[in-house]
Design a protein around this motif. Sequence first.
Motif, short mmCIF file in Angstrom:
data_model
loop_
_atom_site.label_atom_id
_atom_site.label_comp_id
_atom_site.label_asym_id
_atom_site.label_seq_id
_atom_site.Cartn_x
_atom_site.Cartn_y
_atom_site.Cartn_z
N GLU A 170 -3.21 5.13 -2.25
CA GLU A 170 -4.22 5.89 -1.52
C GLU A 170 -3.72 7.31 -1.29
O GLU A 170 -2.51 7.54 -1.25
CB GLU A 170 -4.52 5.20 -0.18
CG GLU A 170 -5.25 3.87 -0.37
CD GLU A 170 -5.23 3.04 0.89
OE1 GLU A 170 -5.72 3.55 1.92
OE2 GLU A 170 -4.72 1.92 0.85
N ALA A 173 1.14 6.87 8.67
CA ALA A 173 1.55 5.69 9.44
C ALA A 173 1.00 4.38 8.87
O ALA A 173 1.70 3.36 8.88
CB ALA A 173 1.14 5.86 10.90
N PRO A 174 -0.23 4.34 8.34
CA PRO A 174 -0.79 3.05 7.90
C PRO A 174 -0.14 2.45 6.65
O PRO A 174 -0.41 1.30 6.34
CB PRO A 174 -2.26 3.38 7.59
CG PRO A 174 -2.53 4.71 8.19
CD PRO A 174 -1.23 5.42 8.25
N TYR A 175 0.66 3.21 5.92
CA TYR A 175 1.09 2.73 4.60
C TYR A 175 2.44 2.04 4.64
O TYR A 175 3.28 2.32 5.49
CB TYR A 175 1.12 3.89 3.59
CG TYR A 175 -0.21 4.59 3.55
CD1 TYR A 175 -1.31 3.97 2.96
CD2 TYR A 175 -0.40 5.82 4.17
CE1 TYR A 175 -2.55 4.57 2.96
CE2 TYR A 175 -1.63 6.44 4.17
CZ TYR A 175 -2.71 5.81 3.57
OH TYR A 175 -3.94 6.40 3.58
N ASP A 176 2.63 1.14 3.65
CA ASP A 176 3.93 0.47 3.54
C ASP A 176 4.98 1.44 3.01
O ASP A 176 6.14 1.38 3.37
CB ASP A 176 3.81 -0.72 2.59
CG ASP A 176 2.81 -1.74 3.09
OD1 ASP A 176 2.81 -2.01 4.31
OD2 ASP A 176 2.00 -2.24 2.28
N GLY A 197 1.00 5.30 0.19
CA GLY A 197 0.34 6.57 0.46
C GLY A 197 1.01 7.62 -0.42
O GLY A 197 2.21 7.82 -0.31
N THR A 248 -0.35 10.81 9.71
CA THR A 248 -1.27 10.56 8.59
C THR A 248 -0.83 9.36 7.75
O THR A 248 -1.64 8.58 7.28
CB THR A 248 -1.33 11.81 7.68
OG1 THR A 248 -1.70 12.92 8.47
CG2 THR A 248 -2.32 11.62 6.55
N ARG A 251 10.00 7.30 15.28
CA ARG A 251 8.88 7.38 14.34
C ARG A 251 9.31 8.09 13.06
O ARG A 251 8.96 7.67 11.95
CB ARG A 251 7.70 8.12 14.97
CG ARG A 251 7.07 7.38 16.14
CD ARG A 251 5.89 8.14 16.70
NE ARG A 251 4.73 8.11 15.80
CZ ARG A 251 3.57 8.68 16.08
NH1 ARG A 251 3.40 9.34 17.20
NH2 ARG A 251 2.57 8.62 15.22
N ARG A 305 0.84 -1.20 0.00
CA ARG A 305 0.00 0.00 0.00
C ARG A 305 0.88 1.24 0.00
O ARG A 305 1.70 1.42 0.89
CB ARG A 305 -0.87 0.02 1.25
CG ARG A 305 -1.98 -1.01 1.26
CD ARG A 305 -2.65 -0.98 2.63
NE ARG A 305 -3.43 0.24 2.83
CZ ARG A 305 -3.81 0.65 4.05
NH1 ARG A 305 -3.46 -0.01 5.14
NH2 ARG A 305 -4.55 1.74 4.16
#
Lengths: 258, 474
Positions: free
Chosen positions: A42, A74-77, A12, A72, A107, A10
């Motif tokens: 995305e 964080a969820p993506y590979d 971003g 924002t 982070r 994924r």
Amino acid sequence: MGVSATAQPRVGLFVTCLVDFIRPTVGFAAVKLIEQAGCSVEVPRQACCGQPAFNSGDRATTREIAEQVIATFAPYDYVVAPSGSCAGMLKVHYPELFHGDPNWLPRAEAFAAKTHELISFLVDVRGVKRVDAAFAGSVTYHDSCSGLRELGVHAQPRALLASVRGLELAELRDADVCCGFGGTFCVKYPEISATIVGKKVANVAASGAGTLLAGDLGCLMNIAGKLQREGSQVRVRHVAEVLAGMADGASIGEKGEP
Amino acid sequence: MSEIVTSPAFKENARAALADVDLQQALKSVEVNFIAKRRASADKLPEFEALRDAARDIKDHTLAHLDLYLEAYEQRLTAAGGQIHYAVSAEEARAIILGICRKVDAKTVTKGKSMVGEEIAINAHLESHGITPVETDLGEYLIQIRGELPSHIIAPAVHLTKAQIEADFRRVHTHLPADRNLEEHTTLLAEARAVLRERFLAADVGITGANFLVAETGSSIIVTNEGNGDLSQTLPKIHIVLATIEKLVPTLEDASQILRVLARSATGQEMSVYTTISTGPRRPDDPDGPGEYHVVILDNGRSSMLGGDFQDMLRCIRCGACMNHCPVYHAVGGHAYGWVYPGPMGAVLTPSLIGVDKAGHLPNASTFCGRCEAVCPVRIPLPRMMRRWREREFERHLQPATMRYGLAVWAFLAKRPRLYALATSAAAFGLGWLGRAKGRFRSLPLAGGWTRHRDFPAPEQRTFQAQWRGRKRR
Ligand code: SF4
């Protein structure tokens, strides 16, 4: 999302504020290229990477923006940006901002590690060797400073351009020299900026190419604006437009649908 | 005088420089020659990049133990019969040098090229006390007869064309036949040599700078391409070395390591033509040399850089590569920076030495293209340090109110992506609609800095994010 999600990474898309505002076509070209490289794309709601604040010395605001961007995405590979300058900000300067901060530094570093400039993502991370696109005519290529010197983007765009059917690359003299954009520099010191971009467009003209390409919209707007002011017929596009086969419409600053 | 600082007028200086036809012609040589020569010599040496690391490490190590090496240097120097003087400020350094000159009732002082000499404006000071300083480096001599500051740290007169130099020689060397040929570089050089040779012999005191002070031996090392350093320091009765604390290196071996990157980075030479080492005054069995040997070590704000944000700048070996590769320097030349040190190194060092309130433009007048850092032999992160200065200015509210205000409005939106989307969508629509007929603008309110020199593209009428979300809803 969800149902069709196979093992595809994924991505971003960090669209960058200039692409978002001035030339969305580049964003769609990026989406197409990333999808062709076997990823899903995305676009979470986003604003800017914070460079205007960072380069004006406003570190506190920059940190606030950086924290937001990191959260924002964080969820993506992967995080991919069609700009060496913005990708450099995310990848090189974000960790610098959080130097000595035990909460945010890890982070920021993890975020930096998964962030890439578009063309180097395609070539270096996804192993793309050629694109399925055609372009009739000769182009020349300007190496934008941050992409080149902070991220080592140099061979990758040339490798992919070589696979575009019909395209001929005429190397630009002093391709690695700054175009004089420099973000707020170009409005703070307009005469100096104009002199520097004047040298750039002279080299563009000397290359004989009909189109100038680069990987950063800031530089492209600067060079296009100067070429047009001088009455040049050379067209200016983001390299992703050509690689994605989306270079049929109006070029930067040209009238008509892009 | 060191007090003549025009850095606050950087913008006006730059405008004048851009309009100066001779200057623009002269600057072309910087852009073309220095870069190609450095590239060629770096490419020829496979270990060049490793040598840069070594040079950086030597400097960092020395700075971390500066007190130790300074003490060692002083001991060796004194043992060799030299005298050391510490000067906290430019005034102190000037007073010390004047004192030494007066002791021997000096009338004439020859000088090797010294940027520290420029920093303390020693020439004007000596002159105002009846002592004639004579610059022996050709470039320094040229700017001396023109009453200018150097415009480059290794090529002080690089802003001059051959025709300008010829005119200056005809103006100043009135004792020579008016119909002499000064068309060639060689004839200009020969004339300068002849004029300077007489002065060497007449000098009572010789002042040189130093590229290195060697702790191990108490020596100072100077490199030149004209050999003028040698003559300035061996002929007169007294030799004064004018240096600053960051010139220290531990050993001769360290100095020779750094020498391998210095000339290559500066002019593309493997070594400068002359590398001169001096250690104390003439010894009884020496064939020549000065009777007294003084070293003046100037601080002038440098020790306060130690341990702080700008310590890395003290690694600088004054090679000039950063300015040789700087697009802003190429455009405006060195004088626009308004004091002694121009280009990227000046943009970092000058605010440390004269205050960021005076030199605030310098770290701002950079595109952050990063070419300076890419070539700096001791890997000084110049753009990062310029940004540091901008942060100091921001903290102290030194930037123009319009800029601070604009930034605040932008930051308010940038921190609120939804609001940002609304604002940019509205603006994109408006601007896109206005610009749809031509595809671009020749002028735009509030964007005069941009549109005075170039067109501005009309945005597509809907932002990427608006289009993307529209598509997904369908
Ligand atoms: S900053 Fe680096 S490149 Fe510039 S003069 Fe100093 S050592 Fe040379």
